[in-house]
Design an enzyme around this catalytic site. Structure first.
Site, PDB file in Angstrom:
ATOM      1  N   GLY A 184      19.111 -13.270  -8.668  1.00  0.00           N
ATOM      2  CA  GLY A 184      18.533 -14.250  -9.575  1.00  0.00           C
ATOM      3  C   GLY A 184      19.135 -15.613  -9.306  1.00  0.00           C
ATOM      4  O   GLY A 184      20.256 -15.705  -8.796  1.00  0.00           O
TER       5      GLY A 184
ATOM      6  N   GLN B  55      21.671 -24.092 -11.056  1.00  0.00           N
ATOM      7  CA  GLN B  55      22.534 -23.666  -9.945  1.00  0.00           C
ATOM      8  C   GLN B  55      22.212 -24.377  -8.635  1.00  0.00           C
ATOM      9  O   GLN B  55      22.972 -24.258  -7.669  1.00  0.00           O
ATOM     10  CB  GLN B  55      22.431 -22.156  -9.723  1.00  0.00           C
ATOM     11  CG  GLN B  55      23.003 -21.345 -10.885  1.00  0.00           C
ATOM     12  CD  GLN B  55      22.918 -19.858 -10.579  1.00  0.00           C
ATOM     13  OE1 GLN B  55      21.880 -19.247 -10.786  1.00  0.00           O
ATOM     14  NE2 GLN B  55      23.995 -19.284 -10.078  1.00  0.00           N
TER      15      GLN B  55
ATOM     16  N   CYS C  18      27.889 -13.773 -10.331  1.00  0.00           N
ATOM     17  CA  CYS C  18      27.054 -14.978 -10.329  1.00  0.00           C
ATOM     18  C   CYS C  18      27.313 -15.746  -9.049  1.00  0.00           C
ATOM     19  O   CYS C  18      28.469 -15.889  -8.644  1.00  0.00           O
ATOM     20  CB  CYS C  18      27.420 -15.834 -11.540  1.00  0.00           C
ATOM     21  SG  CYS C  18      26.461 -17.344 -11.692  1.00  0.00           S
ATOM     22  N   LEU C  19      26.261 -16.240  -8.415  1.00  0.00           N
ATOM     23  CA  LEU C  19      26.417 -16.979  -7.155  1.00  0.00           C
ATOM     24  C   LEU C  19      27.274 -18.237  -7.345  1.00  0.00           C
ATOM     25  O   LEU C  19      27.906 -18.690  -6.400  1.00  0.00           O
ATOM     26  CB  LEU C  19      25.050 -17.369  -6.583  1.00  0.00           C
ATOM     27  CG  LEU C  19      24.161 -16.211  -6.101  1.00  0.00           C
ATOM     28  CD1 LEU C  19      22.805 -16.736  -5.652  1.00  0.00           C
ATOM     29  CD2 LEU C  19      24.825 -15.420  -4.974  1.00  0.00           C
TER      30      LEU C  19
ATOM     31  N   HIS D 163      20.866 -12.995 -17.987  1.00  0.00           N
ATOM     32  CA  HIS D 163      21.881 -13.780 -17.271  1.00  0.00           C
ATOM     33  C   HIS D 163      21.316 -15.142 -16.846  1.00  0.00           C
ATOM     34  O   HIS D 163      21.946 -16.176 -17.043  1.00  0.00           O
ATOM     35  CB  HIS D 163      22.372 -12.963 -16.062  1.00  0.00           C
ATOM     36  CG  HIS D 163      23.363 -13.673 -15.190  1.00  0.00           C
ATOM     37  ND1 HIS D 163      24.682 -13.279 -15.090  1.00  0.00           N
ATOM     38  CD2 HIS D 163      23.235 -14.759 -14.388  1.00  0.00           C
ATOM     39  CE1 HIS D 163      25.313 -14.106 -14.260  1.00  0.00           C
ATOM     40  NE2 HIS D 163      24.448 -15.011 -13.815  1.00  0.00           N
ATOM     41  N   GLU D 164      20.103 -15.122 -16.281  1.00  0.00           N
ATOM     42  CA  GLU D 164      19.501 -16.374 -15.801  1.00  0.00           C
ATOM     43  C   GLU D 164      19.110 -17.286 -16.962  1.00  0.00           C
ATOM     44  O   GLU D 164      19.249 -18.507 -16.887  1.00  0.00           O
ATOM     45  CB  GLU D 164      18.277 -16.096 -14.911  1.00  0.00           C
ATOM     46  CG  GLU D 164      18.570 -15.269 -13.658  1.00  0.00           C
ATOM     47  CD  GLU D 164      19.750 -15.759 -12.854  1.00  0.00           C
ATOM     48  OE1 GLU D 164      19.988 -16.976 -12.801  1.00  0.00           O
ATOM     49  OE2 GLU D 164      20.469 -14.906 -12.290  1.00  0.00           O
TER      50      GLU D 164
ATOM     51  N   HIS E 214      21.877 -19.367 -18.127  1.00  0.00           N
ATOM     52  CA  HIS E 214      22.121 -20.566 -17.305  1.00  0.00           C
ATOM     53  C   HIS E 214      21.340 -21.765 -17.857  1.00  0.00           C
ATOM     54  O   HIS E 214      21.825 -22.897 -17.816  1.00  0.00           O
ATOM     55  CB  HIS E 214      21.680 -20.329 -15.855  1.00  0.00           C
ATOM     56  CG  HIS E 214      22.718 -19.663 -15.002  1.00  0.00           C
ATOM     57  ND1 HIS E 214      23.942 -20.223 -14.731  1.00  0.00           N
ATOM     58  CD2 HIS E 214      22.704 -18.481 -14.331  1.00  0.00           C
ATOM     59  CE1 HIS E 214      24.637 -19.414 -13.935  1.00  0.00           C
ATOM     60  NE2 HIS E 214      23.907 -18.350 -13.679  1.00  0.00           N
TER      61      HIS E 214
HETATM   62 NI    NI Z   1      24.486 -16.688 -12.523  1.00  0.00          NI
END
Ligand code: NI
Length: 182
Positions: free
Chosen positions: A44, A49, A97-98, A139-140, A143
């Site tokens: 995701g 991000q 998370c990236l 999760h997304e 953000h």
């Molecule tokens: Ni994340």
């Protein structure tokens, strides 16, 4: 185009993202976000991000599932999403998370949700998701609200990741994808 991924500590990750003007063409951006996510082996990716404070995320939950799972994954973009309800049993799952490489933590969230969103052709949808797909959506979606999974950690668990978070914000981390540090 592959974007660098914003690292923990950058202000854009702490801000509430802004709604996208209905009808704006975001198809190129969505395509770039899928490419950026794929390059980083993510499941995701939310627009903040890639340093864009707008309400958009993409995900591919197929990557978290295999043939033995009953659940079918989805590959979709969500524009101006609103989680209308979360329900079902709460369960704990290890998230990453990236933007926060090398940090993983068990996070508890409800199993199901109903979400309203526009798809990439600006069709308004209301759908229910569960399992891994719901988990990635939660999760997304966070953000877009300026919330990171590590924000849920308290006390000792928080202190255990603190040093790592400081390192990430200073660029002292190695990833096989490009990052944008604060
Ligand atoms: Ni994340």
């Amino acid at each position: 185009m592959i974007y660098p991924i914003v690292a923990y500590g950058h202000q854009v990750l702490k801000k509430e993202a802004e709604e996208i003007h209905e009808g704006d063409d975001v198809s190129g951006l969505i395509s770039d976000m899928f490419d950026t996510m794929g390059k980083a082996n993510g499941v995701g990716l939310a627009a903040p991000q890639i340093n864009k404070g707008i309400r958009l995320f993409v995900l591919d939950s197929n990557l978290m599932l295999d043939e033995e799972d009953d659940e079918k994954g989805i590959r979709k973009a969500f524009i101006n999403p609103i989680i209308l309800d979360e329900y079902g049993d709460k369960y704990t799952f290890e998230e990453g998370c990236l933007s926060i490489p090398e940090v993983r933590a068990e996070i508890t969230r409800p199993e199901k949700l109903t979400i309203e969103y526009f798809d990439e052709n600006w069709n308004l949808k209301e759908e229910e998701f569960s399992g891994m797909t719901a988990r990635v959506i939660q999760h997304e979606y966070d953000h877009l609200e300026g919330i990171l999974f590590v924000d849920y950690l308290k006390g000792l668990k928080r202190r255990m990741v603190k040093g790592k978070l400081v390192d990430i914000s200073k660029g002292k981390v190695s990833t096989d994808y490009r990052m944008l540090y604060p």
